[in-house]
Design an enzyme around this catalytic site. Structure first.
Site, PDB file in Angstrom:
ATOM      1  N   THR A  91     -42.881  39.260  67.793  1.00 24.13           N
ATOM      2  CA  THR A  91     -43.985  38.536  67.169  1.00 24.13           C
ATOM      3  C   THR A  91     -45.245  39.355  67.371  1.00 24.13           C
ATOM      4  OG1 THR A  91     -42.934  36.403  67.613  1.00 24.13           O
ATOM      5  CG2 THR A  91     -45.289  36.382  67.138  1.00 24.13           C
ATOM      6  N   LYS A 167     -44.156  33.976  60.647  1.00 27.00           N
ATOM      7  CA  LYS A 167     -43.893  33.670  62.059  1.00 27.00           C
ATOM      8  C   LYS A 167     -45.134  33.096  62.744  1.00 27.00           C
ATOM      9  CE  LYS A 167     -42.287  33.808  66.293  1.00 27.00           C
ATOM     10  NZ  LYS A 167     -41.412  32.750  66.812  1.00 27.00           N
ATOM     11  N   LYS A 236     -51.508  34.027  72.732  1.00 22.22           N
ATOM     12  CA  LYS A 236     -51.552  35.312  72.019  1.00 22.22           C
ATOM     13  C   LYS A 236     -51.265  35.121  70.542  1.00 22.22           C
ATOM     14  CE  LYS A 236     -47.925  37.583  71.692  1.00 22.22           C
ATOM     15  NZ  LYS A 236     -46.797  37.751  70.712  1.00 22.22           N
TER      16      LYS A 236
END
Length: 291
Positions: A91, A167, A236
């Site tokens: 990711t 995502k 994040k």
């Protein structure tokens, strides 16, 4: 297929297990050497370059910095031996995904972005949902690997960065559900109704979807360890979503609010807990959680 796998966190280890079980020859490398211990059937190698070759190389690294350090700064795309295909399952930011696509094109190494939805237990069962974008022929070539690791591969076109945008959007929706449940529990508890009772009702009726049911059960039981997905990694991902949104001129006001809650949770020592521990922020703010 002859496969190199780089990145042996909980997800990576589970994915390697599925590849080995499917009969693929898998070489593995991790920046922390001990991570390869106990991976029966896989072959540990001593450098990233030894893994980044063969029919395909798969990377499953924690963040932009790790992926850039290993692949770009590590010079793997300039090595004499390179893979026929690089499958990036991390990711990462949309910006880095675009950079990687351009770098791979210059190097002549086909590149696919294929981040996943699912926690380590899903990876162990081969039940991940894989979001893939890149050249159609390369995705088809990678199908034996994707099928070994996931229940379904969802295709989003030829531009790899699209998979990373999907995502990040999905993770934003998941953390938004956690935030909503945390606030709702704090509200009902202030009126004498246990949050667990509220979640039992709603996750079996109006919100009977996997995200609500799974994370609702964790919030109800206050079961935040061990982390299936660490809260600091969720922070994040929300940060990456906001960066990509700003670059595209897309306001995401709720994402900004959730980011602040995640920062608060990290400041309170919850960064290594499961990201469902974000629900503790609302409990603290309401005065019903003291630690």
């Amino acid at each position: 297929m002859d496969v190199g796998f780089i990145g042996l966190g909980r997800m990576g280890r589970a994915m390697v297990g599925r590849l080995v079980a499917a009969g693929h020859n898998v070489r593995v490398w991790n920046r922390s050497p001990g991570a390869a211990e106990g991976l029966d059937g896989a072959t540990p190698v001593t450098s990233a370059a030894e893994a980044f070759r063969g029919d395909a190389a798969i990377t499953m690294l924690a963040d932009d910095a790790a992926l850039r350090a290993v692949i770009v700064e590590g010079g793997l795309l300039d090595a004499p031996e390179r893979p026929d295909l690089h499958l990036s399952m991390s990711t990462i930011s949309v910006a880095l995904a675009r950079d990687l696509a351009a770098i791979h094109e210059r190097a002549g190494v086909p590149y696919i972005a294929a981040p996943v939805f699912g926690r380590p237990d899903a990876a162990e069962r081969g039940a991940l949902n894989i979001v893939a974008a890149g050249p159609e022929a390369e995705i088809a070539r990678a199908a034996p690997l994707l099928d070994a690791m996931g229940a379904k591969t969802w295709r989003f076109g030829s531009e790899p960065a699209r998979a990373n945008a999907v995502k990040l959007a999905g993770n934003f929706m998941l953390i938004s559900a956690i935030e909503a449940m945390g606030e709702a529990c704090a509200f009902t508890e202030a009126h004498g109704v246990a949050g667990a009772d509220l979640l039992d009702l709603l996750t079996n009726t109006l919100f009977a979807a996997p995200a609500y049911k799974n994370y609702g059960a964790m919030i109800a039981a206050q079961r935040f360890e061990p982390a299936g997905f660490a809260l600091k990694l969720g922070a994040k991902d929300v940060r990456l979503a906001l960066q990509a949104a700003e670059a595209a001129g897309v306001p995401m006001p709720f994402a900004s609010a959730v980011r602040d809650g995640l920062i608060e949770a990290i400041a309170q020592g919850d960064g290594d807990k499961d990201w469902s521990a974000l629900a503790r922020v609302s409990a603290r703010r309401s005065g019903r959680l003291k630690s």
